[in-house]
Motif scaffolding. Structure first.
Motif, short mmCIF file in Angstrom:
data_model
loop_
_atom_site.label_atom_id
_atom_site.label_comp_id
_atom_site.label_asym_id
_atom_site.label_seq_id
_atom_site.Cartn_x
_atom_site.Cartn_y
_atom_site.Cartn_z
N ILE A 80 0.84 -1.19 0.00
CA ILE A 80 0.00 0.00 0.00
C ILE A 80 0.88 1.24 0.00
O ILE A 80 2.04 1.19 0.40
CB ILE A 80 -0.96 0.03 1.21
N GLY A 81 0.34 2.34 -0.47
CA GLY A 81 1.11 3.57 -0.55
C GLY A 81 1.24 4.25 0.80
O GLY A 81 0.32 4.19 1.62
N TRP A 82 2.37 4.91 1.01
CA TRP A 82 2.56 5.65 2.25
C TRP A 82 1.50 6.74 2.40
O TRP A 82 1.11 7.10 3.52
CB TRP A 82 3.94 6.30 2.27
N ASP A 83 1.03 7.27 1.28
CA ASP A 83 0.09 8.39 1.36
C ASP A 83 -1.27 7.98 1.90
O ASP A 83 -2.04 8.83 2.38
CB ASP A 83 -0.05 9.06 -0.01
N VAL A 84 -1.60 6.69 1.83
CA VAL A 84 -2.90 6.23 2.33
C VAL A 84 -2.77 5.25 3.49
O VAL A 84 -3.78 4.84 4.07
CB VAL A 84 -3.70 5.55 1.19
N ALA A 85 -1.54 4.90 3.85
CA ALA A 85 -1.32 3.82 4.82
C ALA A 85 -1.92 4.13 6.18
O ALA A 85 -2.58 3.27 6.78
CB ALA A 85 0.18 3.55 4.94
N HIS A 86 -1.68 5.31 6.70
CA HIS A 86 -2.17 5.63 8.04
C HIS A 86 -3.68 5.54 8.11
O HIS A 86 -4.24 4.92 9.02
CB HIS A 86 -1.69 7.03 8.45
N ASP A 87 -4.36 6.14 7.16
CA ASP A 87 -5.83 6.10 7.18
C ASP A 87 -6.35 4.69 6.99
O ASP A 87 -7.36 4.30 7.58
CB ASP A 87 -6.39 7.02 6.08
N LYS A 88 -5.66 3.91 6.16
CA LYS A 88 -6.09 2.53 5.92
C LYS A 88 -5.97 1.70 7.20
O LYS A 88 -6.87 0.91 7.53
CB LYS A 88 -5.26 1.90 4.80
N ILE A 89 -4.89 1.90 7.93
CA ILE A 89 -4.68 1.15 9.16
C ILE A 89 -5.70 1.55 10.22
O ILE A 89 -6.32 0.70 10.88
CB ILE A 89 -3.25 1.34 9.69
N ALA A 94 -10.72 0.56 13.36
CA ALA A 94 -12.08 0.96 13.71
C ALA A 94 -13.11 -0.07 13.27
O ALA A 94 -14.11 -0.31 13.95
CB ALA A 94 -12.40 2.32 13.11
N GLY A 95 -12.85 -0.71 12.12
CA GLY A 95 -13.79 -1.69 11.57
C GLY A 95 -13.53 -3.11 12.02
O GLY A 95 -14.24 -4.03 11.61
N GLY A 96 -12.49 -3.31 12.83
CA GLY A 96 -12.17 -4.66 13.29
C GLY A 96 -11.73 -5.57 12.17
O GLY A 96 -11.96 -6.79 12.22
#
Length: 423
Positions: A80-89, A94-96
């Motif tokens: 995954i890209g660094w630009d989206v990694a934090h939000d994805k994690i 949050a979604g389990g």
């Protein structure tokens, strides 16, 4: 890892927000979480892994060695890209719906641990003494480790050897020598724009924290941020001096660096190990002979640098917990760390890996290895990224002459006090 990816990491560090998933917060005023040992027996099944950037792209094929050593185990890596990694994690938390394992930025541990989603590192997995002390700090939250350092990076001084020779100067050993060195590169060596010192969003805090530590200061004491100390002001004066003396520009066009260094307009800068490959590739044939690296010059107390990189963590909702930790344990073996370096040029977090032949042969790499011995990291507080953004904003004002070092220290402190540590 290429320069674009590294720049993305820096931007991400400045733009991420603190998030605590509802319903899974971890009380920080209670006793440390107890880590459960990992099995010493046979493992099997699928291990799902998220990893970012060039590391994420290369890890799947690299993990085939682990699979061969553990028949019945399959490692599935999602890049995954660094630009989206934090939000994805954080969304997955949050979604389990987390993976078994995820690579995380070295300043993310405090934030993610506070969600309660990370599992403490098993006590029988690795020996923390095997890692660079600064690297282990990135996973240690109030005495409990969440994850394991995977690779590291630190800052050293890059300089044009041809310009230094023309100016008749050697790499500086002290702050005072550093200023004279930069002036000589500009006045005698032909570096018209002097030294490339960060002053905008992206990396300036990573250059100022070492100055505070070198001056004998701390950025945290007794559970609170401390940016208004005499040592911090001393560091800010050193940082501002290059701009005040016109030895560092504040009008560098976007994306002009590192071409300004390759063209000889800039004679020196601080950066990490990935820049060696960038300069060698972008500079063309023969440019590798025109630059070298040297340790940070010593401040009033030390020559400490900044340590960054990435860690590997296991989530509490991991479906294959033991195999996940075993995979991380394998990634921490010295020979595996050395081989990983040859794959993506990511520096080993395990000190013994630096004795492997793959790393011993490179003299420039040895400079980074020495610098890592006392390099330090920001505190793994959930609010660190917010405070880092404050630093960036105030440092730009200082660089442009819109505030003094004393005013900058007070402004940072006031905002840091409002934000708090998040613990």
């Amino acid at each position: 890892m290429n320069s674009t990816t590294r720049r993305a990491v820096g931007v991400l560090a400045m733009t991420m927000t603190t998030m605590v998933a509802a319903g899974c917060g971890r009380a920080t005023d209670t006793a440390p979480e107890q880590a459960q040992d990992v099995t010493t027996g046979k493992i099997a099944g699928e291990v799902t892994v998220w990893a970012m950037g060039e590391e994420g792209k290369a890890l799947g094929a690299f993990a085939e060695d682990f699979e061969r050593a553990n028949p019945g185990v399959k490692v599935n890596v999602t890049a995954i890209g660094w630009d989206v990694a934090h939000d994805k994690i954080t969304s997955a938390i949050a979604g389990g719906a987390t993976p078994d394992v995820s690579m995380i930025g070295s300043t993310w541990s405090g934030e993610l641990a506070k969600t309660g989603a990370l599992e403490p590192t098993p006590g029988n997995l690795v020996d923390k003494a095997a890692f660079f002390p600064g690297a282990w700090q990135t996973v240690d939250i109030n005495g409990t480790a969440y994850g394991v350092p995977w690779y590291v990076e630190t800052r050293v001084l890059y300089y044009r050897t041809d310009q230094a020779k023309q100016a008749g100067v050697r790499p500086p050993g002290t702050w005072q020598e550093f200023t004279a060195f930069v002036r000589a590169l500009k006045d005698e060596g032909g570096a018209s724009r002097g030294f490339n010192q960060s002053y905008q969003l992206g990396a300036s805090w990573q250059e100022v924290l070492p100055l505070i530590w070198q001056a004998g200061g701390e950025i945290v004491k007794d559970g609170r941020y401390t940016f208004d100390t005499p040592e911090a002001v001393t560091a800010l004066k050193q940082y501002a001096s290059l701009f005040e003396q016109k030895l560092a520009p504040t009008d560098t066009p976007a994306n002009a660096f590192p071409q300004t260094f390759i063209k000889g307009e800039v004679g020196a800068f601080y950066s990490g190990p990935w820049m060696i490959g960038v300069l060698t590739n972008d500079g063309g044939p023969g440019f590798a002979d025109k630059f070298d690296v040297a340790p940070y010059p010593k401040g009033p107390v030390s020559a400490t640098s900044f340590v960054g990189g990435a860690d590997m963590a296991v989530f509490k909702k991991a479906k294959n917990r033991d195999a996940a930790w075993k995979f991380i344990q394998w990634l921490s073996e010295p020979k595996v760390q050395a081989k990983w370096y040859t794959t993506v040029k990511a520096l080993p977090a395990v000190q013994a890996a630096w004795q492997e032949p793959e790393l011993q042969a490179d003299k420039q790499l040895a400079v980074f290895g020495e610098q890592l011995k006392d390099a330090r990291t920001p505190p793994p507080f959930p609010t660190w990224e917010q405070v880092a953004r404050v630093l960036e904003a105030e440092l730009e004002k200082l660089a442009r002459g819109r505030s003094t070092p004393e005013q900058t220290a007070k402004a940072i402190q006031a905002q840091a006090d409002t934000i708090g540590t998040g613990l």
